[in-house]
Design a protein around this motif. Structure first.
Motif, PDB file in Angstrom:
ATOM      1  N   UNK A 143      24.402  12.381 -23.481  1.00  0.00           N
ATOM      2  CA  UNK A 143      23.254  11.472 -23.486  1.00  0.00           C
ATOM      3  C   UNK A 143      22.042  12.149 -24.119  1.00  0.00           C
ATOM      4  N   UNK A 144      21.830  13.430 -23.800  1.00  0.00           N
ATOM      5  CA  UNK A 144      20.715  14.177 -24.394  1.00  0.00           C
ATOM      6  C   UNK A 144      20.862  14.253 -25.916  1.00  0.00           C
ATOM      7  N   UNK A 145      22.105  14.464 -26.368  1.00  0.00           N
ATOM      8  CA  UNK A 145      22.358  14.536 -27.801  1.00  0.00           C
ATOM      9  C   UNK A 145      22.058  13.195 -28.466  1.00  0.00           C
ATOM     10  N   UNK A 159      26.758  -0.771 -32.882  1.00  0.00           N
ATOM     11  CA  UNK A 159      27.399  -0.284 -34.104  1.00  0.00           C
ATOM     12  C   UNK A 159      28.266   0.937 -33.822  1.00  0.00           C
ATOM     13  N   UNK A 160      27.775   1.834 -32.969  1.00  0.00           N
ATOM     14  CA  UNK A 160      28.557   3.023 -32.617  1.00  0.00           C
ATOM     15  C   UNK A 160      29.836   2.647 -31.883  1.00  0.00           C
ATOM     16  N   UNK A 161      29.722   1.698 -30.946  1.00  0.00           N
ATOM     17  CA  UNK A 161      30.901   1.242 -30.201  1.00  0.00           C
ATOM     18  C   UNK A 161      31.884   0.561 -31.143  1.00  0.00           C
ATOM     19  N   UNK A 220      34.639   7.283 -26.658  1.00  0.00           N
ATOM     20  CA  UNK A 220      33.595   8.184 -26.170  1.00  0.00           C
ATOM     21  C   UNK A 220      32.275   7.458 -25.947  1.00  0.00           C
ATOM     22  N   UNK A 221      31.855   6.647 -26.916  1.00  0.00           N
ATOM     23  CA  UNK A 221      30.553   5.984 -26.827  1.00  0.00           C
ATOM     24  C   UNK A 221      30.520   4.965 -25.697  1.00  0.00           C
ATOM     25  N   UNK A 254      28.839   3.201 -20.270  1.00  0.00           N
ATOM     26  CA  UNK A 254      29.238   2.668 -18.963  1.00  0.00           C
ATOM     27  C   UNK A 254      28.906   3.616 -17.816  1.00  0.00           C
ATOM     28  N   UNK A 255      28.885   4.912 -18.085  1.00  0.00           N
ATOM     29  CA  UNK A 255      28.798   5.881 -16.988  1.00  0.00           C
ATOM     30  C   UNK A 255      27.454   6.571 -16.826  1.00  0.00           C
TER      31      UNK A 255
END
Length: 319
Positions: free
Chosen positions: A128-130, A217-219, A231-232, A237-238
């Protein structure tokens, strides 16, 4: 899982473990100097360990359970005496025990044959930080939200929203409610959602903040890729708090609409709070998305309607 995130998480756990071991050695050295009796007990405990190894090695099929039980009881008695002496000298009874950040995996990242929850949470926070590193998370806070841009009933409305969101951030927990921020552009929705993110991040929670179109777009890219990665969507979700900015500006497609509903519904079912901002009004949301989206938002979200005149335009006129 991204290998770079995995390696960073492993390095953090290694440092935690080394720090715990170093601090434990320092406490042992301190007590050995101040309370010699404890050192004598620790020597006894060390010797019983050596005796246990010797009994097991030389047993050769003999019934050694009774000897092992005797040593165990002797060991427990010595430990109890050590804790009692520590308490008598004003120390916590567990002062000489190893204090790992995660007592379940001892900061190794594994619980049995699977990843420990602490490792999964750490990887989620790093990811998330990234994701957030290029956003404007550092540019907004509650103190810089200027109510002088609002007047009359709009001032009262926005003052109440400011107070609500500040309280929300300060008391944020896994049980916090989700929020819908809606209203015309330029009224402070992004400012206050970023201010919430800043406070929540400082509390140690994981936060994902991005525009709806970037996340979708990433999903989409992962979903239709050769590897069919998740991954995305797993991150979305988490994460402890998801902030979806500007929903309704994304290209209208069946996949995007279904993904929006899936995110909203899944996070509600997992009791994970989200903040959604949009320039659409409630009727516009109902027209744009599946009626199930509107139903879930109205029934489960706190809806905050932002009112006033575009702050950016007012600011331009003030210059």
């Amino acid at each position: 899982m991204d290998s770079e995130i995995f390696d960073k998480a492993q390095a953090i756990l290694t440092n935690r473990r080394k720090r715990a071991e170093s601090e434990n050695e320092a406490r042992i050295e301190e007590i050995n100097k101040k309370i010699p009796q404890i050192r004598e007990i620790n020597d006894v405990l060390f010797n019983t360990g050596k005796q246990l190894i010797s009994i097991i090695s030389n047993g050769k099929g003999q019934d050694i359970s009774e000897k092992i039980e005797q040593l165990k009881q002797y060991n427990l008695g010595a430990q109890a005496m050590s804790r009692k002496i520590l308490a008598e000298h004003g120390y916590p009874e567990d002062y000489l025990e190893m204090h790992y950040t995660c007592p379940i995996c001892c900061d190794r990242g594994y619980n049995g044959s699977s990843y420990c929850d602490c490792f999964k949470i750490l990887c989620g926070k790093l990811a998330a930080d990234e994701l957030n590193k290029n956003s404007q998370l550092k540019l907004s806070d509650f103190e810089s939200f200027d109510l002088t841009y609002y007047s009359g009933e709009n001032y009262t409305t926005m003052k109440n929203i400011l107070e609500y969101t500040r309280q929300y951030a300060e008391t944020f927990s896994h049980q916090s409610k989700s929020i819908l921020m809606f209203g015309e552009t330029g009224l402070g929705k992004t400012h206050l959602s970023l201010a919430i993110a800043n406070v929540v991040l400082k509390k140690g929670f994981s936060v994902i903040y991005d525009s709806a179109i970037n996340i979708l777009r990433s999903i989409e890219k992962e979903h239709f890729s050769y590897e069919h990665s998740s991954d995305m969507i797993d991150l979305v979700m988490n994460t402890d708090l998801l902030i979806l900015d500007d929903i309704g500006t994304e290209y209208e497609s069946q996949f995007y609409n279904a993904t929006i509903y899936n995110i909203i519904n899944t996070r509600i079912n997992r009791s994970k709070p989200s903040i959604i901002s949009t320039n659409l009004d409630l009727e516009g949301i109902a027209r744009r998305y599946d009626r199930r989206v509107m139903s879930r938002i109205v029934s489960m979200y706190t809806c905050l309607e932002f009112r006033g005149k575009d702050v950016r335009l007012q600011n331009r006129n003030r210059i």
